[in-house]
Write an enzyme that holds these catalytic residues in place. Structure first.
Site, PDB file in Angstrom:
ATOM      1  N   HIS A  12       7.639   0.413  -4.039  1.00  0.00           N
ATOM      2  CA  HIS A  12       8.663   1.108  -3.268  1.00  0.00           C
ATOM      3  C   HIS A  12       8.669   2.586  -3.638  1.00  0.00           C
ATOM      4  O   HIS A  12       8.092   2.997  -4.639  1.00  0.00           O
ATOM      5  CB  HIS A  12      10.044   0.520  -3.545  1.00  0.00           C
ATOM      6  CG  HIS A  12      10.494   0.717  -4.963  1.00  0.00           C
ATOM      7  ND1 HIS A  12      10.096  -0.120  -5.986  1.00  0.00           N
ATOM      8  CD2 HIS A  12      11.297   1.651  -5.539  1.00  0.00           C
ATOM      9  CE1 HIS A  12      10.638   0.287  -7.117  1.00  0.00           C
ATOM     10  NE2 HIS A  12      11.360   1.371  -6.875  1.00  0.00           N
ATOM     11  N   THR A  13       9.337   3.352  -2.818  1.00  0.00           N
ATOM     12  CA  THR A  13       9.619   4.747  -3.091  1.00  0.00           C
ATOM     13  C   THR A  13      10.948   5.067  -2.438  1.00  0.00           C
ATOM     14  O   THR A  13      11.270   4.519  -1.384  1.00  0.00           O
ATOM     15  CB  THR A  13       8.523   5.675  -2.551  1.00  0.00           C
ATOM     16  OG1 THR A  13       8.999   7.030  -2.564  1.00  0.00           O
ATOM     17  CG2 THR A  13       8.133   5.319  -1.136  1.00  0.00           C
TER      18      THR A  13
END
Length: 220
Positions: free
Chosen positions: A129-130
């Site tokens: 994720h970011t």
């Protein structure tokens, strides 16, 4: 493009099989007729849900909904974390109608996040994720992928990773909520993790929905 049976759609919508057939017969849910059965694409299902949901209150927290947008990918053959990120970003671009120009940016954000600390959460699972906001997203999505062979992810427990969730959300609030939901579904849930690893691909969505009902809805 993902394709689902009547039974899978009914379980996801939490309605009877007969109700789904009624929607098809009324033309409210376009379906592909194969012999004496039907198949429904993820695009049709997403559009149906969108048409029946008030956009102002559109804050679905079940990961299975976003997996319908992103897809289930099996037997990815990679040799490293970086190779995995390359491959899964290409899947994301393909499945979600993102432009090729998004690919480099998406990949770099994920690599930057990994440089801070591994997203390998243990038990052979990574949640890529970011927190960067993706304004070009057609829809928020999660991709769930199984690797043909585990790869080193520098996970907190040192175990190589063979199960991967990739989260892409258009706002940070939703990102945090989905991260929390997934983490809760996985934490100390060995049976669920084993089912994700061992079950046929066509059963995975149903397994994820059952875990949502158990952990997120009933709070067990």
């Amino acid at each position: 493009m993902e394709i689902f049976t009547i039974e899978e759609v009914a379980r996801f919508l939490k309605v009877s099989k007969e109700k789904v057939l009624e929607l098809i017969e009324r033309g409210e849910m376009p379906a592909i007729e194969i012999g004496d059965s039907y198949r429904i694409t993820n695009k049709v299902l997403n559009e149906f849900i969108g048409d029946t949901t008030d956009e102002k209150d559109y804050n679905i927290l079940e990961p299975s909904f976003y997996i319908l947008n992103g897809g289930l990918v099996d037997d990815i053959d990679v040799n490293s974390k970086e190779d995995l990120i390359d491959r899964i970003v290409k899947v994301a671009i393909l499945y979600n109608d993102l432009s090729d120009e998004n690919e480099k940016e998406f990949r770099n954000h994920l690599l930057d996040r990994e440089s801070m600390s591994s997203t390998g959460v243990g038990h052979g699972i990574a949640i890529l994720h970011t927190k960067e906001v993706y304004k070009d997203l057609r829809k928020p999505f999660i991709i769930f992928a199984r690797l043909s062979e585990p790869v080193d992810f520098e996970s907190i427990d040192g175990q190589d990773v063979d199960l991967v969730f990739l989260i892409a959300m258009p706002d940070r609030h939703s990102h945090l909520k989905i991260m929390g939901a997934l983490s809760k579904m996985i934490h100390k849930q060995d049976q669920f993790i084993n089912e994700l690893r061992a079950s046929p691909r066509e059963e995975l969505l149903d397994i994820i929905i059952k875990q949502e009902n158990k952990v997120l809805v009933n709070g067990l």
